[in-house]
Design an enzyme around this catalytic site. Structure first.
Site, PDB file in Angstrom:
ATOM      1  N   PRO A  31       0.769  -1.122  -0.156  1.00 50.37           N
ATOM      2  CG  PRO A  31      -0.295  -1.572   1.641  1.00 50.37           C
ATOM      3  CD  PRO A  31       0.633  -1.994   1.075  1.00 50.37           C
ATOM      4  CD  GLU A  32       4.248   2.991  -2.497  1.00 47.25           C
ATOM      5  OE1 GLU A  32       4.355   4.106  -1.755  1.00 47.25           O
ATOM      6  OE2 GLU A  32       4.993   2.219  -2.581  1.00 47.25           O
TER       7      GLU A  32
END
Ligand SMILES: [Zn+2]
Length: 271
Positions: free
Chosen positions: A2-3
């Protein structure tokens, strides 16, 4: 992994379900995350009202009175809101049951995420204190990057991925924003002028904002009881496109390792 856009999408998806709710019970099935989930969490959090859910870099901060739950999704973490009677599955390590009859559930197969109960202001915590500005805030602007970069010989791509300069510019977003701004990723950070930094900052903001908007369209899946994920694919100009034509001038895109990360760029458009 997840960014920042996925974390912000998660925050927006969760907030309406958790903010204003009272915590009924905390269930820890597996305390061995990146750092142990302490027993204080199960003791202190129940009975408290959730005042707010905010984000700083890729950390989510659940404010509950004078305490904060600091969460990170690590490599593989997901947070969902599901009905409290939904059976827990493999890797469902933490449940926060709410007075709405729902639980906020953390699933993290690789357990690089964390859930830390803080009794100090989160800004003072070691994980947060040294962070640079939020990329979508006004504090992040061309003047800031220009001032920070004077005398720096590091490649500009590594420079913008350093959280002390700005948080949340992940590998894909760095390549895309540098292409958008026409800046070669290997150029020393100290050899870029204020006008080009202003363009780069705009490109970073737009790239991240587009990704967050794209994530918004998948919100329903994200929170769905079926465990559907909200990861989304952006249309990318250079990232992962080695050898394919540049969208501007059809020059084959090149790949180079910078700071141990794959970097994609157009050797003609980016100088
Ligand atoms: Zn090009």
């Amino acid at each position: 992994m997840p960014e920042l856009p996925e974390v912000e999408t998660t925050r927006r998806g969760l907030a309406p379900h958790v903010v204003g709710r009272r915590v009924v019970e905390v269930t820890v099935r597996e305390p061995r995350l990146r750092w142990p989930v302490t027993p204080q969490l199960s003791r202190d959090l129940p009975g408290r009202r959730i005042d707010n859910l905010t984000r700083r870099a890729k950390y989510l901060l659940l404010a509950a009175g004078d305490g904060h739950l600091l969460m990170h999704l690590g490599m593989s973490g997901r947070l969902r809101v599901v009905p409290a009677d939904t059976p827990a599955g493999l890797h469902d390590h933490l449940d926060i049951r709410l007075d709405s009859g729902q639980v906020m559930r953390l699933n993290d197969p690789r357990r690089f995420g964390c859930a830390l109960w803080l009794r100090q202001p989160p800004d003072e915590h070691a994980l947060i204190a040294g962070l640079g500005p939020e990329p979508l805030s006004d504090a992040f602007n061309g003047d800031w990057l220009y001032a920070r970069s004077r005398g720096r010989r590091a490649a500009v791509k590594a420079f913008i991925m350093d959280a002390a300069n700005v948080v949340g510019v992940g590998n894909i977003y760095a390549s895309e924003a540098l292409f958008e701004a026409g800046i070669h990723p290997s150029r020393p950070a100290g050899r870029i002028g204020p006008a080009r930094y202003a363009r780069l900052v705009e490109a970073i903001k737009q790239t991240l904002a587009r990704a967050i908007d794209a994530g918004g369209t998948t919100l329903r899946d994200y929170i769905g009881v079926d465990g559907g994920t909200g990861w989304f694919q952006l249309s990318l100009a250079v990232y992962g496109r080695e050898g394919r034509p540049c969208p501007r001038d059809a020059t084959p895109i090149r790949r180079r390792i910078i700071g141990q990360r794959s970097t994609f760029f157009c050797p003609r458009c980016q100088t």
